[in-house]
Design a protein around this motif. Structure first.
Motif, PDB file in Angstrom:
ATOM      1  N   PHE A   1      -6.184 -19.084 -11.417  1.00 54.50           N
ATOM      2  CA  PHE A   1      -6.639 -17.895 -10.699  1.00 54.50           C
ATOM      3  C   PHE A   1      -7.332 -18.313  -9.405  1.00 54.50           C
ATOM      4  O   PHE A   1      -8.200 -19.193  -9.409  1.00 54.50           O
ATOM      5  CB  PHE A   1      -7.608 -17.066 -11.554  1.00 54.50           C
ATOM      6  N   PHE A   2      -6.952 -17.658  -8.297  1.00 54.17           N
ATOM      7  CA  PHE A   2      -7.582 -17.924  -7.008  1.00 54.17           C
ATOM      8  C   PHE A   2      -8.401 -16.708  -6.588  1.00 54.17           C
ATOM      9  O   PHE A   2      -7.942 -15.566  -6.645  1.00 54.17           O
ATOM     10  CB  PHE A   2      -6.533 -18.222  -5.928  1.00 54.17           C
ATOM     11  N   GLU A   3      -9.640 -16.967  -6.160  1.00 53.69           N
ATOM     12  CA  GLU A   3     -10.525 -15.914  -5.697  1.00 53.69           C
ATOM     13  C   GLU A   3     -11.093 -16.293  -4.336  1.00 53.69           C
ATOM     14  O   GLU A   3     -11.259 -17.472  -4.028  1.00 53.69           O
ATOM     15  CB  GLU A   3     -11.677 -15.689  -6.685  1.00 53.69           C
ATOM     16  N   GLY A   4     -11.421 -15.303  -3.527  1.00 57.73           N
ATOM     17  CA  GLY A   4     -12.037 -15.549  -2.235  1.00 57.73           C
ATOM     18  C   GLY A   4     -12.328 -14.251  -1.515  1.00 57.73           C
ATOM     19  O   GLY A   4     -11.889 -13.173  -1.930  1.00 57.73           O
ATOM     20  N   ILE A   5     -13.084 -14.356  -0.422  1.00 63.47           N
ATOM     21  CA  ILE A   5     -13.463 -13.183   0.370  1.00 63.47           C
ATOM     22  C   ILE A   5     -13.063 -13.430   1.814  1.00 63.47           C
ATOM     23  O   ILE A   5     -13.310 -14.508   2.367  1.00 63.47           O
ATOM     24  CB  ILE A   5     -14.981 -12.930   0.281  1.00 63.47           C
ATOM     25  N   MET A   6     -12.446 -12.450   2.447  1.00 66.31           N
ATOM     26  CA  MET A   6     -11.995 -12.583   3.823  1.00 66.31           C
ATOM     27  C   MET A   6     -12.290 -11.313   4.611  1.00 66.31           C
ATOM     28  O   MET A   6     -12.461 -10.236   4.041  1.00 66.31           O
ATOM     29  CB  MET A   6     -10.488 -12.866   3.871  1.00 66.31           C
ATOM     30  N   MET A   7     -12.367 -11.474   5.921  1.00 68.43           N
ATOM     31  CA  MET A   7     -12.487 -10.317   6.798  1.00 68.43           C
ATOM     32  C   MET A   7     -11.100  -9.738   7.038  1.00 68.43           C
ATOM     33  O   MET A   7     -10.097 -10.442   6.974  1.00 68.43           O
ATOM     34  CB  MET A   7     -13.130 -10.722   8.127  1.00 68.43           C
ATOM     35  N   GLY A   8     -11.044  -8.454   7.325  1.00 71.34           N
ATOM     36  CA  GLY A   8      -9.770  -7.811   7.584  1.00 71.34           C
ATOM     37  C   GLY A   8      -9.854  -6.320   7.316  1.00 71.34           C
ATOM     38  O   GLY A   8     -10.830  -5.837   6.733  1.00 71.34           O
ATOM     39  N   ASN A   9      -8.815  -5.596   7.726  1.00 71.22           N
ATOM     40  CA  ASN A   9      -8.790  -4.150   7.551  1.00 71.22           C
ATOM     41  C   ASN A   9      -7.425  -3.744   7.023  1.00 71.22           C
ATOM     42  O   ASN A   9      -6.388  -4.060   7.614  1.00 71.22           O
ATOM     43  CB  ASN A   9      -9.065  -3.445   8.880  1.00 71.22           C
ATOM     44  N   ILE A  10      -7.418  -3.048   5.896  1.00 68.77           N
ATOM     45  CA  ILE A  10      -6.159  -2.597   5.304  1.00 68.77           C
ATOM     46  C   ILE A  10      -5.555  -1.449   6.087  1.00 68.77           C
ATOM     47  O   ILE A  10      -4.339  -1.254   6.129  1.00 68.77           O
ATOM     48  CB  ILE A  10      -6.394  -2.188   3.831  1.00 68.77           C
ATOM     49  N   HIS A  11      -6.397  -0.640   6.733  1.00 66.62           N
ATOM     50  CA  HIS A  11      -5.958   0.443   7.623  1.00 66.62           C
ATOM     51  C   HIS A  11      -5.282   1.615   6.914  1.00 66.62           C
ATOM     52  O   HIS A  11      -4.635   2.438   7.569  1.00 66.62           O
ATOM     53  CB  HIS A  11      -5.015  -0.085   8.720  1.00 66.62           C
ATOM     54  N   THR A  12      -5.391   1.723   5.590  1.00 69.52           N
ATOM     55  CA  THR A  12      -4.940   2.963   4.959  1.00 69.52           C
ATOM     56  C   THR A  12      -5.984   4.036   5.235  1.00 69.52           C
ATOM     57  O   THR A  12      -7.124   3.739   5.596  1.00 69.52           O
ATOM     58  CB  THR A  12      -4.762   2.782   3.441  1.00 69.52           C
TER      59      THR A  12
ATOM     60  N   THR B   1       0.849  -1.192   0.000  1.00 66.78           N
ATOM     61  CA  THR B   1       0.000   0.000   0.000  1.00 66.78           C
ATOM     62  C   THR B   1       0.882   1.239   0.000  1.00 66.78           C
ATOM     63  O   THR B   1       2.099   1.171   0.266  1.00 66.78           O
ATOM     64  CB  THR B   1      -0.925   0.048   1.226  1.00 66.78           C
ATOM     65  N   TYR B   2       0.275   2.392  -0.266  1.00 66.56           N
ATOM     66  CA  TYR B   2       1.029   3.646  -0.287  1.00 66.56           C
ATOM     67  C   TYR B   2       1.442   4.087   1.115  1.00 66.56           C
ATOM     68  O   TYR B   2       2.247   5.015   1.267  1.00 66.56           O
ATOM     69  CB  TYR B   2       0.203   4.756  -0.953  1.00 66.56           C
ATOM     70  N   GLU B   3       0.924   3.400   2.135  1.00 71.03           N
ATOM     71  CA  GLU B   3       1.317   3.716   3.510  1.00 71.03           C
ATOM     72  C   GLU B   3       2.218   2.636   4.108  1.00 71.03           C
ATOM     73  O   GLU B   3       2.482   2.630   5.301  1.00 71.03           O
ATOM     74  CB  GLU B   3       0.073   3.910   4.380  1.00 71.03           C
ATOM     75  N   GLY B   4       2.702   1.728   3.250  1.00 80.24           N
ATOM     76  CA  GLY B   4       3.603   0.687   3.722  1.00 80.24           C
ATOM     77  C   GLY B   4       3.084  -0.703   3.402  1.00 80.24           C
ATOM     78  O   GLY B   4       1.957  -0.872   2.924  1.00 80.24           O
ATOM     79  N   ASP B   5       3.922  -1.711   3.639  1.00 77.75           N
ATOM     80  CA  ASP B   5       3.575  -3.092   3.344  1.00 77.75           C
ATOM     81  C   ASP B   5       2.942  -3.764   4.559  1.00 77.75           C
ATOM     82  O   ASP B   5       3.330  -3.503   5.704  1.00 77.75           O
ATOM     83  CB  ASP B   5       4.812  -3.883   2.929  1.00 77.75           C
ATOM     84  N   ILE B   6       1.967  -4.640   4.302  1.00 76.51           N
ATOM     85  CA  ILE B   6       1.286  -5.373   5.360  1.00 76.51           C
ATOM     86  C   ILE B   6       1.520  -6.868   5.122  1.00 76.51           C
ATOM     87  O   ILE B   6       1.202  -7.387   4.043  1.00 76.51           O
ATOM     88  CB  ILE B   6      -0.225  -5.101   5.356  1.00 76.51           C
ATOM     89  N   PRO B   7       2.080  -7.590   6.095  1.00 79.55           N
ATOM     90  CA  PRO B   7       2.300  -9.029   5.915  1.00 79.55           C
ATOM     91  C   PRO B   7       0.972  -9.767   5.697  1.00 79.55           C
ATOM     92  O   PRO B   7      -0.040  -9.456   6.324  1.00 79.55           O
ATOM     93  CB  PRO B   7       2.950  -9.461   7.233  1.00 79.55           C
ATOM     94  N   LEU B   8       1.002 -10.744   4.799  1.00 78.24           N
ATOM     95  CA  LEU B   8      -0.175 -11.565   4.524  1.00 78.24           C
ATOM     96  C   LEU B   8       0.277 -13.003   4.300  1.00 78.24           C
ATOM     97  O   LEU B   8       1.258 -13.244   3.589  1.00 78.24           O
ATOM     98  CB  LEU B   8      -0.920 -11.057   3.283  1.00 78.24           C
TER      99      LEU B   8
END
Length: 222
Positions: free
Chosen positions: A158-169, A120-127
């Motif tokens: 191609f892998f697709e899916g939906i997850m909960m979470g917050n990017i926080h940007t 992200t433009y505010e830094g990298d988030i481990p996943l």
């Protein structure tokens, strides 16, 4: 405008602004829907029979209610509609059964852990994505609690899916959201996008945010 230009499902096509229902013998049915927070609308026309059915509801849930009301009305007005509608319902139920039976089973090359970052433009988030033999996909994002990836699907690399979470940007944090994964497997890497999708709130008049995409790179852990 009523000439089909694309097929949406086994039972419906799309023209220019109008949805075209493959349906009742001797009756050409077209329609369109609309809505916003707190409101849903549905209009269906049967030109040959001079019938127009307009449904207005003060709800923004799924469209089962509107479709059922239209079906009930047309079943009374058109003798051939009830039989056709019954066949459609049977086909839809069979499709749902087939879909539910097709549980996600990870490809052998997917099994295991894939580690990397959301950029992200505010830094990298481990996943991390952890594909298990049971079909579950676990996904810890940053320091957030581990969550399951729902509606997982893997087709043609191609892998697709939906997850909960917050990017926080700063922009993503303006709205409650969930995260959609759209990744492509390239040898030992999964790359693509994680897309922030605002969760619809029930507050009338509240403006919804736009979908935001962030680049993802994951590498398989050996």
């Amino acid at each position: 405008m009523h000439a089909p230009s694309a097929r949406q499902s086994a039972l419906a096509r799309y023209g220019v602004g109008w949805r075209i229902y493959d349906g009742v013998e001797d009756h050409f049915i077209i329609g369109h829907s609309g809505g916003m927070d707190g409101v849903n609308t549905l209009l269906k026309l049967v030109p040959a029979a001079g019938i127009a059915v307009a449904i207005l509801t003060n709800t923004n849930g799924n469209r089962d209610l509107e479709e059922q009301v239209v079906a009930d009305i047309l079943s009374v007005l058109l003798p051939t509609y009830a039989e056709k509608h019954a066949r459609e319902i049977e086909q839809q139920e069979q499709e749902q059964t087939d879909k539910s039976e097709a549980d996600f089973k990870p490809d052998a090359h997917l099994l295991g852990q894939w580690n990397g970052h959301v950029h992200t433009y505010e830094g990298d988030i481990p996943l991390t994505l952890w594909f298990k033999e049971s079909g579950d996909v676990h996904a810890p994002l940053g320091t957030q609690l581990k969550t399951l990836v729902n509606k997982a699907r893997f087709k043609e690399q191609f892998f697709e899916g939906i997850m909960m979470g917050n990017i926080h940007t700063s922009d993503a944090s303006r709205y409650l959201h969930h995260l959609c994964l759209d990744l492509k497997q390239r040898d030992e890497m999964l790359t693509g996008a994680i897309i922030v999708i605002p969760i619809r709130e029930r507050t009338p008049g509240k403006r919804l945010g736009m979908a935001l995409s962030y680049w993802v790179e994951l590498r398989k852990d050996h």
